[in-house]
Design a protein around this motif. Structure first.
Motif, short mmCIF file in Angstrom:
data_model
loop_
_atom_site.label_atom_id
_atom_site.label_comp_id
_atom_site.label_asym_id
_atom_site.label_seq_id
_atom_site.Cartn_x
_atom_site.Cartn_y
_atom_site.Cartn_z
N LEU A 249 14.06 -9.00 -8.33
CA LEU A 249 13.05 -8.97 -9.38
C LEU A 249 12.44 -7.57 -9.50
CD1 LEU A 249 11.35 -12.37 -8.52
CD2 LEU A 249 12.65 -11.87 -10.61
N ASP A 250 12.27 -6.89 -8.39
CA ASP A 250 11.77 -5.51 -8.41
C ASP A 250 12.74 -4.61 -9.15
OD1 ASP A 250 9.67 -3.57 -7.12
OD2 ASP A 250 11.62 -2.64 -6.68
N MET A 251 14.03 -4.81 -8.90
CA MET A 251 15.05 -4.04 -9.62
C MET A 251 14.96 -4.28 -11.13
SD MET A 251 18.45 -4.61 -7.26
CE MET A 251 18.72 -3.72 -5.73
N GLU A 252 14.76 -5.54 -11.49
CA GLU A 252 14.68 -5.88 -12.91
C GLU A 252 13.48 -5.20 -13.57
OE1 GLU A 252 15.92 -7.52 -16.43
OE2 GLU A 252 16.96 -7.62 -14.50
N ARG A 253 12.36 -5.24 -12.90
CA ARG A 253 11.16 -4.60 -13.46
C ARG A 253 11.35 -3.10 -13.63
NH1 ARG A 253 7.29 -1.45 -11.86
NH2 ARG A 253 7.98 -1.48 -9.67
N PRO A 268 5.17 0.37 -1.02
CA PRO A 268 4.01 -0.53 -1.19
C PRO A 268 3.52 -0.56 -2.64
CG PRO A 268 3.79 0.73 0.83
CD PRO A 268 4.98 1.29 0.12
N LYS A 269 3.53 0.59 -3.30
CA LYS A 269 3.07 0.65 -4.68
C LYS A 269 3.99 -0.15 -5.60
CE LYS A 269 1.89 3.98 -8.33
NZ LYS A 269 1.83 5.43 -8.68
N SER A 270 5.30 0.00 -5.41
CA SER A 270 6.26 -0.74 -6.24
C SER A 270 6.13 -2.24 -6.00
CB SER A 270 7.68 -0.28 -5.92
OG SER A 270 8.65 -1.08 -6.58
N ILE A 271 5.93 -2.64 -4.76
CA ILE A 271 5.79 -4.06 -4.44
C ILE A 271 4.59 -4.66 -5.14
CG2 ILE A 271 5.19 -5.66 -2.57
CD1 ILE A 271 7.03 -4.01 -0.75
N LYS A 273 3.13 -3.61 -7.87
CA LYS A 273 3.40 -3.67 -9.30
C LYS A 273 4.29 -4.87 -9.64
CE LYS A 273 2.90 1.17 -10.72
NZ LYS A 273 3.60 2.34 -11.30
N THR A 274 5.29 -5.11 -8.79
CA THR A 274 6.22 -6.21 -9.06
C THR A 274 5.53 -7.56 -8.86
OG1 THR A 274 8.12 -4.85 -8.45
CG2 THR A 274 8.44 -7.22 -8.40
N ILE A 275 4.64 -7.66 -7.89
CA ILE A 275 3.89 -8.90 -7.72
C ILE A 275 3.10 -9.22 -8.98
CG2 ILE A 275 1.93 -9.94 -6.50
CD1 ILE A 275 2.95 -8.60 -3.94
N ASP A 276 2.43 -8.21 -9.53
CA ASP A 276 1.68 -8.42 -10.79
C ASP A 276 2.61 -8.79 -11.93
OD1 ASP A 276 -0.64 -7.80 -9.44
OD2 ASP A 276 -0.67 -5.70 -10.08
N TRP A 277 3.77 -8.15 -11.98
CA TRP A 277 4.76 -8.40 -13.04
C TRP A 277 5.28 -9.82 -12.95
CZ3 TRP A 277 10.16 -9.25 -12.83
CH2 TRP A 277 10.86 -9.04 -14.02
N ARG A 308 2.23 -9.65 0.32
CA ARG A 308 1.02 -8.90 0.02
C ARG A 308 0.19 -8.67 1.30
NH1 ARG A 308 -1.80 -9.11 -4.99
NH2 ARG A 308 -0.89 -11.16 -5.47
N LYS A 309 0.07 -9.71 2.12
CA LYS A 309 -0.71 -9.59 3.35
C LYS A 309 0.03 -8.80 4.43
CE LYS A 309 -4.19 -11.78 1.68
NZ LYS A 309 -5.37 -10.99 1.27
N LEU A 310 1.36 -8.86 4.41
CA LEU A 310 2.13 -8.02 5.34
C LEU A 310 1.81 -6.55 5.14
CD1 LEU A 310 5.76 -9.54 5.42
CD2 LEU A 310 4.37 -8.99 7.42
N LEU A 311 1.77 -6.14 3.89
CA LEU A 311 1.45 -4.75 3.58
C LEU A 311 0.04 -4.41 4.05
CD1 LEU A 311 2.89 -4.34 -0.04
CD2 LEU A 311 4.02 -3.91 2.14
N HIS A 312 -0.87 -5.33 3.87
CA HIS A 312 -2.26 -5.09 4.25
C HIS A 312 -2.43 -4.99 5.77
CE1 HIS A 312 -6.62 -5.36 4.28
NE2 HIS A 312 -6.54 -6.40 5.10
#
Length: 558
Positions: A249-253, A268-271, A273-277, A308-312
């Motif tokens: 899905l990240d690739m698609e976005r 982390p920034k791309s992740i 953005k993709t979560i919001d997408w 999301r929480k893993l990154l945090h």
């Protein structure tokens, strides 16, 4: 387990029996190294059946053992762990589907005459109250021994899968399944601290309190896990179907041009953005865009809350997707140390050359011949050059009109470990130019965006160097001459053996000039004199600078 050994007794269940094959493969749990002999390493087939909470899969590895070659690969989305948190039992429909799949796998194993087959069951089977009963059912129907492994063992094997793909991996592995999530630290080709949790999407879907309750539960659990495996990991390796679906899905976005999941790099920034997408789109739209199954997509909303929480909590700077996990970890388990220490890319390239090249062994000679051009190359670049030389002729059977594109696709799409996406494109472009002399191809322009202009030039240069060296002498280019490169003078010199100078014909001269043009240098040609009676060289008999030949027509036969 040998066919003549008796399996340990299991609880009695009232099940009908089915006839068993008299030629069953060895059923073992990491009994011995499979690839402990040179003659076996390239031939042995190793089977693994992974009975997971969401899917049941059989993989049979073949060929170049250090880099997985998939002789057979089949998956059924059974959902064994669905509703486990509520009922405490395996999902009835999932159980029936899993048993049917394993019956099929047992017959296929016999058809393939496997000498090694390992079956492991993970979170759903080990936690369900009817897990032991299901294991017995499988063994009665199929004769296969099912090993129910603990969570920390699952973490270790999944981490070994990462090490199989990344010999230099250092960081934290995170494997998410349907009913559990495992963490393990990797480094120095070993697995360190490891821990298992119940952060699988099936279980998390049952957490009460809405999104707030879910997020609080995930956060508290991850903080406890961090205390056990440490939080000083700059790199995070993601293993599991939910993470791979997220990466797709990240690739698609992003409109990413190379849809190869292994070693796909996220930030982390791309992740975020993709979560919001993802959250702005319904699951049907996402399925239409990517082709991801509905069963897999249904777990994504929960999985991204974990991500999301893993990154945090862990704060990784670099995140990579690994297509290798527990199944590849079991393959790694069966390798002796010397094979584990080998480079997966080079081993796979060697195997491909041995199996498909016109002259196996020529790649090493080609590499040695071209080395004067790359004396200042980095270790990582030399790996790619060596792999390119080994692979330079494996596509020779393809139609001449499509041979160069076939080379590019082989490098960029192959299931290779220890090769990042930039390396894939560099290798593919070099191999493409081994068979063509007009640089790039407009069809490939999007993929080439992953490389810098200098890397593109270097790849084309390597391709043209292989194009010259591969046809200069079929006995090996070193038998006919020697290359010397003087970067400060911008001179490329070819020293010819007097008895072999006729090999430097019109086509060879044209290819030599094409290489020099790409390098931006002039050429110099020298022919050695015959040896004296004492075996020493007397001197050069001739020398010429500039163009060594005019325009000539080139043979298309190679």
């Amino acid at each position: 387990m040998s066919p003549n050994q008796r399996k340990p007794e299991r609880p009695n269940v009232d099940l009908p029996t089915e006839p068993q094959s008299s030629e069953t493969p060895i059923r073992g749990y990491f009994k011995r190294p499979v690839f402990d002999a040179e003659a076996i390493r390239g031939l042995q087939r190793v089977g693994v059946v992974d009975v997971g909470s969401n899917s049941v899969r059989m993989v049979v590895f073949d060929g170049a053992a250090r880099s997985p070659a998939y002789y057979f690969n089949e998956k059924i989305m059974c959902g064994l762990g669905r509703d486990l948190a509520h009922t405490g039992k395996l999902h009835p429909e999932g159980r029936a589907r899993a048993l049917a799949a394993i019956k099929r796998f047992a017959l296929l194993a016999d058809d393939m005459k496997l000498t090694s087959l390992t079956m492991v069951a993970t979170a759903a089977v080990r936690e369900a109250t009817d897990g032991e009963e299901f294991r017995t059912e499988v063994e009665v129907y199929t004769g296969l021994e099912m090993q129910i492994i603990e969570g920390t063992e699952e973490a270790r094997l999944s981490a070994q899968g990462v090490l199989l793909g990344w010999p230099g991996a250092r960081g934290l592995m995170c494997d998410i399944g349907g009913s559990s999530m495992e963490l393990a630290e990797v480094g120095d080709n070993k697995v360190g601290r490891r821990v298992s949790s119940k952060l699988g999407p099936f279980r998390l879907q049952q957490i009460k309190g809405g999104k707030k309750g879910l997020r609080e539960h995930i956060l508290a659990t991850l903080k406890d896990l961090k205390a056990e495996v440490g939080g000083e990991h700059a790199v995070l390796y993601l293993v599991g179907g939910s993470w791979r679906a997220f990466a797709r899905l990240d690739m698609e976005r992003r409109g990413y041009p190379l849809t190869v999941l292994h070693e796909y790099a996220l930030t982390p920034k791309s992740i975020r953005k993709t979560i919001d997408w993802i959250q702005d789109r319904d699951l049907k739209t996402l399925r239409d865009l990517t082709g991801i199954s509905a069963d897999r997509l249904s777990l994504i909303p929960t999985a991204i809350e974990v991500l999301r929480k893993l990154l945090h909590v862990f704060g990784p700077k670099h995140i990579y997707i690994s297509s290798f996990g527990i199944r590849e970890g079991i393959l790694f388990e069966q390798m002796p140390d010397d094979l584990r220490a080998a480079d997966p890319l080079i081993e796979a390239s060697r195997h491909a050359e041995k199996a498909s090249a016109r002259v196996p062994g020529f790649g090493r000679k080609l590499y040695d011949f071209l080395m004067p051009l790359f004396r200042n190359a980095s270790h990582e670049r030399l790996r790619l050059i060596r792999a390119a030389c080994l692979l330079h002729d494996v596509n020779w059977r393809a139609h001449p009109d499509y041979r160069s594109e076939s080379c590019f696709d082989t490098a960029t799409r192959a299931n290779l470990g220890a090769l990042d996406h930039q390396g894939r494109v560099y290798l593919g472009l070099a191999l493409m130019n081994r068979y063509k002399n007009n640089g790039t191809n407009s069809r490939l322009t999007p993929v080439l965006s992953l490389l810098s202009e200098e890397d593109i030039r270097q790849a084309i240069m390597l391709g043209r160097a292989m194009r010259f060296g591969s046809m200069f002498s079929l006995d090996g280019p070193d038998s006919a001459g020697e290359l010397r490169y003087f970067p400060k003078k911008k001179v490329l010199e070819l020293i010819l053996q007097p008895s072999r100078q006729a090999l430097f014909g019109e086509v060879a001269a044209q290819r030599f000039e094409a290489l020099a043009k790409t390098m931006g240098v002039t050429t110099k040609l020298r022919i050695l004199r015959a040896q004296s009676s004492k075996g020493s060289r007397i001197g050069a008999s001739s020398s010429s600078e500039g163009a060594v030949s005019g325009a000539v027509s080139e043979s298309a036969s190679d």
